[in-house]
Design an enzyme around this catalytic site. Structure first.
Site, PDB file in Angstrom:
ATOM      1  CD  GLU A  49      -3.472  -9.794   4.928  1.00 23.44           C
ATOM      2  OE1 GLU A  49      -3.714 -10.841   4.304  1.00 23.44           O
ATOM      3  OE2 GLU A  49      -2.896  -9.720   6.017  1.00 23.44           O
ATOM      4  CB  SER A  74      -0.899   0.036   1.229  1.00 26.72           C
ATOM      5  OG  SER A  74      -1.870  -0.945   1.143  1.00 26.72           O
TER       6      SER A  74
END
Lengths: 253, 374
Positions: B353, B116
């Site tokens: 996730e 990310s």
């Protein structure tokens, strides 16, 4: 001192709420969580520690019971026992299996396996008998160190600290001997994943009581099993004299 | 036996300390080391490389029990197992495994996973961190954020673009040791929950790493990320199940003791309805999770099932922890009871996730493929 025989019993897990069967013949065991008797875990731990300290060369775990007893033996193997012996006892015979039978079995196995030390938990949490170690020692005519909270080996002899009502008693015994583990002897280890995996490959031998020449005929008959009585409310007494009078009345003194 | 070991450990070592880890934002280093000793920090890594060599079903069961004791310990364990050791065990060269897998199986050090960025979370294909080919080394530039284990980890699997023109097919995976020159850590995030685990940004500025630190082939990074996240979803689903189970335990225990209207509230229908719904959602999510693990272990495709498991388990965790507070009433709102911590811990499971929204897209995508309509 080479071989240590450790007796382990599969019992209903200590955290389970026990329920009596409606027909009063016993307690409900079907589908109920079982584990190794906590005092036996302590016994296994002590034996494994002895092996790690090179005071013993082999640890053999033994359990008497139905096929599920093998799970308990696998736990002992995962904690570090080298091999296991499952003495298969099932059904009605298992319902009336008593310490006298187990003691005879352990005594025979100790002789067959040429064990130098037998360690068991001081008592099982289901029947609280506290007899197996003592009977096994008597049958073998070996010294016994029961309620052991510390075990030290010194040159072919054992120095055992026992927890007794008055405090602690230290005794010395020769080897071979039979010991029973008390709560403060040690804190059992968690079985690590690698050891759980290794346990699958360790040898587990199955025998019958008949093979060992032990007669499992029941010595007792269970008449009934009941819940303990529900606790009654108490009463507040104004003074000591009334208390003494009430106790005498109730036949308590 | 595995479940018992994990449960005993969670009850004995994690549960008593979880509130402290949460309140003081403490990384449970000692507990993690013990988890390492038990073999729980590298469950599915082959024994040859230092792991326990077990399957994903074992992992799911173990992780649920650990998370039931402490959700922070659970996420630390999950990230190390699935997101860090996963890709390295799968795609790492032997040399990389020696350096970056074996030492990381023990619980100290731990690893992390950096995908990310401030500019893209769900939109992972738009990674803007770059890795320039500079002959005998790679030069990394960019910022990764929301990295779990960001502080304590001693290595990271990092995703960076090696060829922007190829878009997501130009992303590659790298393994980067920490600390390293050219890497700065951002501030530790002050999170709502899982406060025992550290979360921070990793800021790479002209960070040089050896050429051989690329993981897999150039351009294969996105695939590695997606396949790793499939497995990671089983991990997070298990963590969510642990939080949900802990909430159910607290709720029932309390309901059995709390007297209202002359009897324990456990006897009241309103409470029983709640508990039944809670148990149903928990059990359903658990079965989905175990099925996904079983499919993976038997080398079947499991993307759809893993996404379903993560979605179901995370929504179950938020539902159960919410209802747990409701059943506890005022007691659920104060830190004397763990209900409020479970509520805060549960929330993240619907986000990281792969957000619940992304999980739905993944499921739909798989469904469409199954029906041959893509």
């Amino acid at each position: 001192m080479s071989r240590v025989l450790v007796g382990v019993k599969r019992v209903i897990d200590y955290a389970v709420k026990i329920r009596v069967k409606p027909d009063k013949s016993g307690v409900v065991t079907d589908g109920v969580k079982h584990s190794m008797n906590p005092f036996d875990e302590i016994a296994v731990e002590e034996a494994v520690r002895m092996k790690e300290k090179k005071l013993a060369s082999e640890v053999i775990a033994v359990s008497c019971g139905p096929s599920q007893a093998q799970e308990t033996l696998r736990t002992a193997l995962a904690m570090g026992a080298d091999r296991a012996i499952h003495v298969e006892v099932a059904g009605a015979e298992y319902d009336t299996l008593q310490p006298i039978h187990v003691a005879k079995i352990l005594a025979k196995l100790s002789q067959d396996e040429k064990a130098d030390l037998v360690i068991v938990g001081k008592q099982a949490i289901d029947d609280d008998s506290n007899q197996t170690a003592q009977m096994t020692a008597a049958l073998l005519d070996w010294p016994q160190g029961t309620f052991a909270s510390k075990i030290e080996k010194t040159d072919g002899a054992l120095t055992i600290t026992r927890e007794i009502d008055g405090g602690l008693e230290v005794i010395k015994t020769k080897i071979p001997a039979v010991l029973s583990a008390d709560l403060r002897l040690n804190e059992p280890r968690y079985a690590t994943l690698p050891n759980i995996m290794k346990a699958k490959k360790k040898p587990l031998k199955k025998v019958s009581a008949k093979d060992l020449g032990v007669d499992l005929a029941p010595r007792i008959k269970v008449v009934s099993v009941e819940d303990p009585p529900v606790r009654q409310a108490g009463s507040i007494i104004p003074d000591v004299d009334t208390l003494v009078a009430k106790l005498k009345e109730g036949g308590h003194v | 036996m595995l479940q018992k070991t994990c449960r005993d450990f969670a009850e004995g070592e994690l549960k008593p300390n979880a509130a402290k880890y949460d309140r003081d934002h403490l990384y449970p280093g000692e507990a993690i080391k013990k988890l390492g000793e038990l073999g729980l920090m590298a469950i599915a890594v082959p024994e040859k490389w230092g792991g326990a060599g077990l399957d994903y079903l074992a992992y799911a069961i173990a992780l649920e029990e650990i998370s039931r004791g402490c959700a922070s310990a659970g996420v630390i364990m999950s990230v190390n197992n699935s997101l860090y050791l996963g890709p390295l065990s799968h795609w790492g060269t032997d040399k990389q495994k020696e350096q970056f897998v074996t030492p990381f199986c023990t619980g100290d050090p731990v690893g992390c996973f950096a995908l990310s960025e401030p500019g893209n979370g769900s939109d992972a294909g738009a990674a803007s961190t770059t890795a320039k080919d500079a002959g005998d080394k790679w030069i990394l530039n960019g910022t990764k954020c929301w990295i779990t284990n960001g502080y304590e980890s001693k290595a990271s699997v990092v995703f960076a673009t090696t060829d922007k023109s190829l878009k997501h097919k130009g992303i590659s995976a790298f393994v980067v040791p920490k600390p390293i020159k050219g890497l700065e850590l951002g501030k530790k995030e002050d999170k709502l929950g899982i406060r025992g685990s550290s979360t921070c940004s990793l800021i790479y500025e002209d960070c040089e790493i050896p050429k051989e630190n690329i993981l897999g082939e150039p351009g294969f990074g996105f695939k590695i990320a997606m396949m790793t996240l499939d497995a990671g979803r089983i991990g997070i689903a298990s963590q969510a199940l642990g939080i949900a189970q802990a909430s159910l335990d607290v709720a029932i225990e309390y309901a059995s003791k709390r007297i209202a209207f002359g009897k324990p509230i456990l006897k009241l229908q309103a409470i029983q309805n709640k508990l039944a719904e809670m148990a149903l959602r928990l059990e359903s999510a658990r079965l989905l999770t175990w099925r996904a693990a079983w499919l993976k272990d038997n080398k079947n495709p499991y993307t759809k099932e893993a996404a379903m498991a993560k979605l179901a388990a995370s929504e179950a965790a938020t539902f159960l922890s919410h209802q747990c507070i409701q059943i506890l009433g005022g007691m659920g709102y104060v830190s004397d009871m763990p209900a409020e911590r479970h509520y805060r811990d549960a929330r993240i499971t619907e986000i990281y996730e792969g957000t619940s929204e992304i999980q739905r897209l993944v499921i739909a995508g798989q469904l469409i493929k199954e029906y041959g309509l893509n």
